[in-house]
Write an enzyme that holds these catalytic residues in place. Structure first.
Site, PDB file in Angstrom:
ATOM      1  CB  THR A 121      40.671  49.713  56.190  1.00  0.00           C
ATOM      2  OG1 THR A 121      40.311  51.074  55.979  1.00  0.00           O
ATOM      3  CG2 THR A 121      41.372  49.620  57.544  1.00  0.00           C
ATOM      4  CG  ASP A 122      41.206  53.854  52.760  1.00  0.00           C
ATOM      5  OD1 ASP A 122      40.646  53.638  53.846  1.00  0.00           O
ATOM      6  OD2 ASP A 122      40.670  54.519  51.837  1.00  0.00           O
ATOM      7  CD  GLU A 123      39.083  54.540  58.314  1.00  0.00           C
ATOM      8  OE1 GLU A 123      39.329  54.683  59.524  1.00  0.00           O
ATOM      9  OE2 GLU A 123      37.938  54.666  57.837  1.00  0.00           O
ATOM     10  CE1 TYR A 145      37.714  49.142  61.144  1.00  0.00           C
ATOM     11  CE2 TYR A 145      38.480  51.130  60.037  1.00  0.00           C
ATOM     12  CZ  TYR A 145      38.051  49.816  59.986  1.00  0.00           C
ATOM     13  OH  TYR A 145      37.972  49.167  58.776  1.00  0.00           O
ATOM     14  CE  LYS A 149      40.532  45.943  59.348  1.00  0.00           C
ATOM     15  NZ  LYS A 149      39.896  44.598  59.137  1.00  0.00           N
TER      16      LYS A 149
HETATM   17  P1  NAD Z   1      30.417  45.001  58.657  1.00  0.00           P
HETATM   18  O1  NAD Z   1      30.451  45.734  59.947  1.00  0.00           O
HETATM   19  O2  NAD Z   1      29.270  45.191  57.743  1.00  0.00           O
HETATM   20  O3  NAD Z   1      30.542  43.432  58.923  1.00  0.00           O
HETATM   21  C1  NAD Z   1      31.433  42.874  59.832  1.00  0.00           C
HETATM   22  C2  NAD Z   1      31.021  41.418  60.050  1.00  0.00           C
HETATM   23  O4  NAD Z   1      31.960  40.818  60.948  1.00  0.00           O
HETATM   24  C3  NAD Z   1      29.640  41.258  60.669  1.00  0.00           C
HETATM   25  O5  NAD Z   1      28.924  40.230  60.012  1.00  0.00           O
HETATM   26  C4  NAD Z   1      29.934  40.854  62.107  1.00  0.00           C
HETATM   27  O6  NAD Z   1      28.911  40.054  62.691  1.00  0.00           O
HETATM   28  C5  NAD Z   1      31.231  40.095  61.933  1.00  0.00           C
HETATM   29  N1  NAD Z   1      32.053  40.059  63.148  1.00  0.00           N
HETATM   30  C6  NAD Z   1      32.416  41.096  63.960  1.00  0.00           C
HETATM   31  N2  NAD Z   1      33.193  40.649  64.965  1.00  0.00           N
HETATM   32  C7  NAD Z   1      33.339  39.304  64.782  1.00  0.00           C
HETATM   33  C8  NAD Z   1      34.032  38.289  65.473  1.00  0.00           C
HETATM   34  N3  NAD Z   1      34.740  38.557  66.583  1.00  0.00           N
HETATM   35  N4  NAD Z   1      33.980  37.044  64.990  1.00  0.00           N
HETATM   36  C9  NAD Z   1      33.273  36.743  63.874  1.00  0.00           C
HETATM   37  N5  NAD Z   1      32.564  37.652  63.192  1.00  0.00           N
HETATM   38  C10 NAD Z   1      32.617  38.936  63.635  1.00  0.00           C
HETATM   39  O7  NAD Z   1      31.790  45.340  57.950  1.00  0.00           O
HETATM   40  P2  NAD Z   1      32.190  45.536  56.419  1.00  0.00           P
HETATM   41  O8  NAD Z   1      31.999  46.944  56.056  1.00  0.00           O
HETATM   42  O9  NAD Z   1      31.578  44.469  55.628  1.00  0.00           O
HETATM   43  O10 NAD Z   1      33.774  45.298  56.530  1.00  0.00           O
HETATM   44  C11 NAD Z   1      34.326  44.004  56.336  1.00  0.00           C
HETATM   45  C12 NAD Z   1      35.846  44.110  56.399  1.00  0.00           C
HETATM   46  O11 NAD Z   1      36.304  45.005  55.382  1.00  0.00           O
HETATM   47  C13 NAD Z   1      36.390  44.648  57.707  1.00  0.00           C
HETATM   48  O12 NAD Z   1      37.550  43.933  58.040  1.00  0.00           O
HETATM   49  C14 NAD Z   1      36.711  46.105  57.418  1.00  0.00           C
HETATM   50  O13 NAD Z   1      37.749  46.582  58.224  1.00  0.00           O
HETATM   51  C15 NAD Z   1      37.121  46.017  55.957  1.00  0.00           C
HETATM   52  N6  NAD Z   1      36.917  47.224  55.151  1.00  0.00           N
HETATM   53  C16 NAD Z   1      35.715  47.850  55.148  1.00  0.00           C
HETATM   54  C17 NAD Z   1      35.534  48.966  54.325  1.00  0.00           C
HETATM   55  C18 NAD Z   1      34.212  49.711  54.252  1.00  0.00           C
HETATM   56  O14 NAD Z   1      34.152  50.783  53.653  1.00  0.00           O
HETATM   57  N7  NAD Z   1      33.137  49.191  54.801  1.00  0.00           N
HETATM   58  C19 NAD Z   1      36.590  49.438  53.536  1.00  0.00           C
HETATM   59  C20 NAD Z   1      37.824  48.766  53.584  1.00  0.00           C
HETATM   60  C21 NAD Z   1      37.958  47.644  54.389  1.00  0.00           C
HETATM   61  O1  DAU Z   2      38.203  53.986  54.271  1.00  0.00           O
HETATM   62  C1  DAU Z   2      37.736  52.702  54.561  1.00  0.00           C
HETATM   63  C2  DAU Z   2      36.887  52.769  55.785  1.00  0.00           C
HETATM   64  O2  DAU Z   2      35.687  53.426  55.415  1.00  0.00           O
HETATM   65  C3  DAU Z   2      36.577  51.406  56.402  1.00  0.00           C
HETATM   66  O3  DAU Z   2      37.768  50.822  56.826  1.00  0.00           O
HETATM   67  C4  DAU Z   2      35.612  51.551  57.582  1.00  0.00           C
HETATM   68  O4  DAU Z   2      35.252  50.283  58.084  1.00  0.00           O
HETATM   69  C5  DAU Z   2      34.371  52.264  57.098  1.00  0.00           C
HETATM   70  O5  DAU Z   2      33.488  52.488  58.185  1.00  0.00           O
HETATM   71  C6  DAU Z   2      34.744  53.594  56.445  1.00  0.00           C
HETATM   72  O6  DAU Z   2      35.234  54.538  57.415  1.00  0.00           O
HETATM   73  P1  DAU Z   2      34.825  56.091  57.344  1.00  0.00           P
HETATM   74  O7  DAU Z   2      34.975  56.663  58.686  1.00  0.00           O
HETATM   75  O8  DAU Z   2      35.478  56.766  56.209  1.00  0.00           O
HETATM   76  O9  DAU Z   2      33.256  55.904  56.947  1.00  0.00           O
HETATM   77  P2  DAU Z   2      31.914  56.570  57.502  1.00  0.00           P
HETATM   78  O10 DAU Z   2      30.825  56.086  56.605  1.00  0.00           O
HETATM   79  O11 DAU Z   2      31.738  56.410  58.963  1.00  0.00           O
HETATM   80  O12 DAU Z   2      32.164  58.104  57.211  1.00  0.00           O
HETATM   81  C7  DAU Z   2      32.516  58.574  55.919  1.00  0.00           C
HETATM   82  C8  DAU Z   2      32.770  60.062  56.028  1.00  0.00           C
HETATM   83  O13 DAU Z   2      31.525  60.735  56.318  1.00  0.00           O
HETATM   84  C9  DAU Z   2      33.711  60.448  57.148  1.00  0.00           C
HETATM   85  O14 DAU Z   2      34.494  61.548  56.737  1.00  0.00           O
HETATM   86  C10 DAU Z   2      32.783  60.874  58.295  1.00  0.00           C
HETATM   87  C11 DAU Z   2      31.600  61.465  57.557  1.00  0.00           C
HETATM   88  N1  DAU Z   2      30.280  61.324  58.219  1.00  0.00           N
HETATM   89  C12 DAU Z   2      29.911  60.087  58.645  1.00  0.00           C
HETATM   90  C13 DAU Z   2      28.702  59.898  59.259  1.00  0.00           C
HETATM   91  C14 DAU Z   2      28.288  58.524  59.738  1.00  0.00           C
HETATM   92  C15 DAU Z   2      29.454  62.422  58.375  1.00  0.00           C
HETATM   93  O15 DAU Z   2      29.778  63.541  57.948  1.00  0.00           O
HETATM   94  N2  DAU Z   2      28.248  62.234  58.983  1.00  0.00           N
HETATM   95  C16 DAU Z   2      27.831  61.028  59.456  1.00  0.00           C
HETATM   96  O16 DAU Z   2      26.732  60.940  60.045  1.00  0.00           O
END
Ligand code: NAD
Ligand code: DAU
Length: 332
Positions: A121-123, A145, A149
């Site tokens: 992730t970019d985080e 988190y 990561k």
């Molecule tokens: P998500 O929370 O929707 O899905 C995560 C999945 O991992 C779920 O199916 C869960 O059951 C499974 N899981 C959790 N712990 C596990 C374990 N110990 N063993 C096996 N399975 C397990 O997440 P997502 O948003 O699809 O993110 C997927 C990946 O992409 C993550 O690694 C996350 O850090 C990365 N990522 C997410 C975002 C975003 O914006 N959502 C952005 C950049 C990177």
């Molecule tokens: O940048 C990549 C990341 O994006 C991934 O690695 C993470 O898994 C994913 O959860 C996401 O993280 P963020 O914290 O950026 O996403 P989130 O959707 O939780 O929040 C996006 C922005 O919105 C953040 O600035 C917090 C804000 N927010 C979020 C929620 C849930 C609110 O203002 N209100 C809310 O209720």
């Protein structure tokens, strides 16, 4: 290709598995622990595809991982705890899955000598006021988190450096699109708007995120898996940035609700102000995002409108208790 896709029952992993099966004809084994965020329903349309298999297990379970890896050519690891707010409230599972889980997968990939791609992730770079992060930017994570990561990324890099494992890292920006669990900003705001519930904006709502449509990120991961150089990290960022308040206002416009639903709530502790990824390295491999934010957001709102059967069980289950803990009020 024969792929082991860990965490493939979640949001991005299920979109990736679908793409690999339908567009590339890959034989995919999904290994997923089915935490609150993972659902077999996300893969329902793939159940009968040739070579598709689902294994319910954690990535920290070495025996299950070794068995699932069998004859795979590569491992792609999506498995993670992914919600920043949950990592602040209860970091335990983040440490087990990201540290121990990644280690177990790396050992299994090393024993078999297969390619390994870590979805990151970019985080991990932390917050940036101006400009964009490159792959050479230092890692400076802020939450449990992102810190775990980042730890996983370092471990992956060490397996390339020390053991010569063909390991790659893909760092994505904020994804949105179908099948995203409604704890995340966009689906939370869409479902609350559709129900007439308040729209909880953290702090001043001016935090900026770099949005990528999930199919673009999934395609980027596949592209890096096939064309990336082992030992390298690749940023895979979206084409558009927007402050949260603007995102919420767009959702208000698409769903036709009143701006009065916006409710400013206590800010997230340690909240990163802005994320921005420079993705020239991935673009140089021949990948580029196809979907601009305005189009992708409309498609996403439409998907949630049309797929009530997907989110109704979530919104009436444990998610209600999570929501009450996080926001101090019940869902309508
Ligand atoms: P998500 O929370 O929707 O899905 C995560 C999945 O991992 C779920 O199916 C869960 O059951 C499974 N899981 C959790 N712990 C596990 C374990 N110990 N063993 C096996 N399975 C397990 O997440 P997502 O948003 O699809 O993110 C997927 C990946 O992409 C993550 O690694 C996350 O850090 C990365 N990522 C997410 C975002 C975003 O914006 N959502 C952005 C950049 C990177
Ligand atoms: O940048 C990549 C990341 O994006 C991934 O690695 C993470 O898994 C994913 O959860 C996401 O993280 P963020 O914290 O950026 O996403 P989130 O959707 O939780 O929040 C996006 C922005 O919105 C953040 O600035 C917090 C804000 N927010 C979020 C929620 C849930 C609110 O203002 N209100 C809310 O209720």
């Amino acid at each position: 290709m024969k792929l082991l896709v860990c965490g493939g029952a979640g949001f991005i992993g299920s979109n990736f598995a679908r793409q690999r099966v339908t567009e590339h004809g890959d034989a995919v084994t999904v290994l997923d622990k089915l935490t609150y965020a993972g659902r077999e329903e996300n893969l329902a349309d793939l159940r009968d595809a040739p070579g598709f298999r689902f294994v319910c297990a954690g990535i920290e379970d070495a025996a299950a991982v070794v068995a699932a890896l069998e004859d795979a050519d590569a491992v792609v690891n999506f498995a993670a705890e992914t919600h920043v707010d949950r990592s602040i409230a209860e970091p335990d599972a983040f440490i087990t899955t990201h540290a121990v889980g990644t280690f177990v997968l790396l050992e299994a990939a090393r024993a078999r000598g297969v390619r390994y791609l870590q979805v990151s992730t970019d985080e991990v770079y932390g917050s940036i006021e101006e400009g964009s992060f490159t792959e050479a930017s230092p890692l400076a994570p802020s939450s449990p988190y992102s810190a775990t990561k980042a730890g996983a990324d370092l471990l992956v890099a060490s397996y390339h450096h020390t053991y010569g494992l063909e390991a790659l890292i893909c760092r994505g920006s904020n994804n949105y699109g179908p099948f995203q669990y409604p704890e995340k900003l966009i689906p939370l705001m869409v479902l609350n708007a559709l129900h007439g519930d308040p729209l909880p904006v953290y702090g001043d709502g001016q935090q900026v995120r770099n949005w990528i449509f999930v199919e673009d990120f999934a395609r980027g991961i596949g592209h890096v898996l096939e064309h990336g150089a082992p030992g390298e990290a690749y940023n895979v960022g979206g084409p558009d940035e927007a402050p949260n308040l603007e995102v919420v206002q767009k959702i208000i416009a698409y769903t036709g609700v009143s701006e009065d639903l916006i409710e400013y709530v206590t800010d997230r502790p340690g909240h990163d102000r802005r994320y921005s990824l420079g993705s020239e390295k991935a673009r140089a491999l021949g990948w580029e995002p196809q979907v601009r934010f305005a189009e992708g957001l409309e498609r996403t709102v439409d998907w949630y409108r049309e797929n009530t059967g997907w989110w109704e069980p979530i919104r009436s289950g444990d998610y209600r208790a999570y929501y009450e803990r996080q926001y101090g009020r019940a869902l309508g």
